[in-house]
Design a protein around this motif. Structure first.
Motif, PDB file in Angstrom:
ATOM      1  N   TYR A  13      -3.270 -11.476  -3.601  1.00  0.00           N
ATOM      2  CA  TYR A  13      -3.950 -10.194  -3.405  1.00  0.00           C
ATOM      3  C   TYR A  13      -4.712  -9.940  -4.685  1.00  0.00           C
ATOM      4  O   TYR A  13      -4.104  -9.695  -5.726  1.00  0.00           O
ATOM      5  CB  TYR A  13      -2.948  -9.075  -3.138  1.00  0.00           C
ATOM      6  N   SER A  43       8.533 -10.114   1.733  1.00  0.00           N
ATOM      7  CA  SER A  43       7.953  -9.443   2.884  1.00  0.00           C
ATOM      8  C   SER A  43       6.632 -10.112   3.286  1.00  0.00           C
ATOM      9  O   SER A  43       6.368 -10.332   4.478  1.00  0.00           O
ATOM     10  CB  SER A  43       7.728  -7.976   2.511  1.00  0.00           C
ATOM     11  N   ARG A  47       5.567 -11.763   6.833  1.00  0.00           N
ATOM     12  CA  ARG A  47       4.331 -11.316   7.482  1.00  0.00           C
ATOM     13  C   ARG A  47       3.388 -12.484   7.756  1.00  0.00           C
ATOM     14  O   ARG A  47       2.673 -12.473   8.761  1.00  0.00           O
ATOM     15  CB  ARG A  47       3.648 -10.239   6.640  1.00  0.00           C
ATOM     16  N   GLN A  86      11.880  -2.620   8.211  1.00  0.00           N
ATOM     17  CA  GLN A  86      12.720  -1.652   7.502  1.00  0.00           C
ATOM     18  C   GLN A  86      12.660  -0.260   8.147  1.00  0.00           C
ATOM     19  O   GLN A  86      13.665   0.413   8.270  1.00  0.00           O
ATOM     20  CB  GLN A  86      12.219  -1.583   6.054  1.00  0.00           C
ATOM     21  N   ASP A 163      12.964  -7.861   8.148  1.00  0.00           N
ATOM     22  CA  ASP A 163      12.449  -7.494   6.820  1.00  0.00           C
ATOM     23  C   ASP A 163      13.217  -6.290   6.278  1.00  0.00           C
ATOM     24  O   ASP A 163      12.919  -5.156   6.634  1.00  0.00           O
ATOM     25  CB  ASP A 163      10.947  -7.186   6.897  1.00  0.00           C
TER      26      ASP A 163
HETATM   27  P1  ADP Z   1       8.006  -3.445   2.253  1.00  0.00           P
HETATM   28  O1  ADP Z   1       8.392  -3.245   0.823  1.00  0.00           O
HETATM   29  O2  ADP Z   1       8.858  -2.721   3.236  1.00  0.00           O
HETATM   30  O3  ADP Z   1       7.797  -4.872   2.618  1.00  0.00           O
HETATM   31  P2  ADP Z   1       5.543  -2.310   1.464  1.00  0.00           P
HETATM   32  O4  ADP Z   1       5.770  -0.849   1.289  1.00  0.00           O
HETATM   33  O5  ADP Z   1       5.529  -3.240   0.303  1.00  0.00           O
HETATM   34  O6  ADP Z   1       6.606  -2.799   2.505  1.00  0.00           O
HETATM   35  O7  ADP Z   1       4.236  -2.553   2.273  1.00  0.00           O
HETATM   36  C1  ADP Z   1       3.891  -1.817   3.402  1.00  0.00           C
HETATM   37  C2  ADP Z   1       2.448  -2.164   3.775  1.00  0.00           C
HETATM   38  O8  ADP Z   1       1.593  -1.924   2.667  1.00  0.00           O
HETATM   39  C3  ADP Z   1       2.238  -3.616   4.119  1.00  0.00           C
HETATM   40  O9  ADP Z   1       1.219  -3.684   5.091  1.00  0.00           O
HETATM   41  C4  ADP Z   1       1.772  -4.247   2.840  1.00  0.00           C
HETATM   42  O10 ADP Z   1       0.994  -5.403   3.088  1.00  0.00           O
HETATM   43  C5  ADP Z   1       0.938  -3.114   2.269  1.00  0.00           C
HETATM   44  N1  ADP Z   1       0.934  -3.123   0.794  1.00  0.00           N
HETATM   45  C6  ADP Z   1       1.990  -3.317  -0.033  1.00  0.00           C
HETATM   46  N2  ADP Z   1       1.625  -3.271  -1.316  1.00  0.00           N
HETATM   47  C7  ADP Z   1       0.281  -3.029  -1.317  1.00  0.00           C
HETATM   48  C8  ADP Z   1      -0.689  -2.877  -2.332  1.00  0.00           C
HETATM   49  N3  ADP Z   1      -0.386  -2.983  -3.635  1.00  0.00           N
HETATM   50  N4  ADP Z   1      -1.963  -2.634  -1.950  1.00  0.00           N
HETATM   51  C9  ADP Z   1      -2.286  -2.553  -0.657  1.00  0.00           C
HETATM   52  N5  ADP Z   1      -1.410  -2.696   0.358  1.00  0.00           N
HETATM   53  C10 ADP Z   1      -0.145  -2.931   0.039  1.00  0.00           C
END
Ligand code: ADP
Ligand code: ADP
Length: 229
Positions: A13, A43, A47, A86, A163
């Motif tokens: 990313y 996660s 995905r 989750q 997850d």
């Molecule tokens: P979890 O920790 O339950 O796996 P997250 O809260 O990390 O979920 O992520 C939830 C959603 O937000 C997912 O679609 C993930 O791809 C997206 N996401 C997570 N971190 C970022 C980020 N830094 N910027 C943009 N999208 C994010």
């Protein structure tokens, strides 16, 4: 017999390398548990397997068929690999039985009567028959998570991905969800589970995989892990 192969998955990313070459094979009926600090790509890995995210490189194979990008076949593919999140991902305006039924109607194309019958059967598998007509807001977190497991099971998947299924639940509700997962594992369901529940990992997993910085840094059976220094 190998059901799922994950080969050298990379995902960035921006500048951040979230998955840095992850590979493993999953045998039919096996439970693999992924453990590791937050932010290490667990996660994102699930995905990628479920095509909610596309990896930058690497490939994913289900029964010797490449499924890294299924394109128009994605709906068919998602019946084969279920996912439990989750935060449950339920429809709030539908009852418990309605949440399972709608998936059967929309995804499997079942008629309403057959869908209702199968939905009730799935609810009974997770001990929720008495909550069939309750709305998600009327369920405990443990019941809501068992409902989302029932919905995943209703697709008759070949593999289910979990997850962090219990990380929003208090210890008592965590126990009831883990008990359902333990039963599924015993019944021979193939499962990949991201969790911080080490007790569950040690007692249920066929293999535990530790992730750090987007890589698998250690893997082994629970007995290997308990006897290593
Ligand atoms: P979890 O920790 O339950 O796996 P997250 O809260 O990390 O979920 O992520 C939830 C959603 O937000 C997912 O679609 C993930 O791809 C997206 N996401 C997570 N971190 C970022 C980020 N830094 N910027 C943009 N999208 C994010
Ligand atoms: P874990 O499940 O191990 O906690 P994640 O796979 O959720 O790790 O996230 C790994 C890293 O990728 C985190 O730094 C997260 O913020 C970032 N990330 C996840 N999804 C996205 C996204 N859609 N966009 C940008 N960054 C993301």
């Amino acid at each position: 017999e190998i059901i799922l192969r994950v080969e050298d998955i990379h995902k960035c990313y921006g500048e951040t390398e979230v998955l840095n070459g992850v590979s493993f094979n999953v045998r039919c009926g096996e439970t693999k548990v992924f453990i590791g600090p937050s932010g290490t790509g667990k996660s994102t890995l699930l995905r990628c397997i479920n095509q909610l995210t596309v990896p930058d490189s690497g490939s994913i194979w289900l029964n010797d068929e490449e499924v890294t990008h299924s394109g128009p076949l994605i709906n068919q593919f998602r019946q084969k690999i279920g996912m439990v999140f989750q935060n449950f991902n339920l429809f709030d305006h539908l009852t418990a039985v309605g949440n399972v039924e709608i998936a059967l109607i929309r995804v499997k194309g079942m008629n309403k009567a057959d869908a209702r019958k199968k939905a009730l059967l799935e609810l009974s598998q997770v001990g929720l028959l008495d909550k069939a007509n309750a709305y998600p807001a009327e369920l405990s977190g443990g019941q809501a998570q068992r409902l989302s497991i029932a919905r995943a099971l209703a697709m008759d998947p070949e593999v289910i991905l979990f997850d962090e299924p219990t990380s929003s639940l208090d210890p008592e509700l965590t126990r009831e969800v883990l008990e359902v997962m333990r039963r599924l594992a015993r019944a021979g369901m193939t499962m990949l589970v991201v969790t911080h529940e080490m007790g569950f990992a040690l007692s249920v997993a066929n293999e535990i995989l530790f992730m750090e910085h987007g890589k698998i840094v250690e893997q082994g059976s629970p007995s290997d892990i308990q006897t290593s220094p």
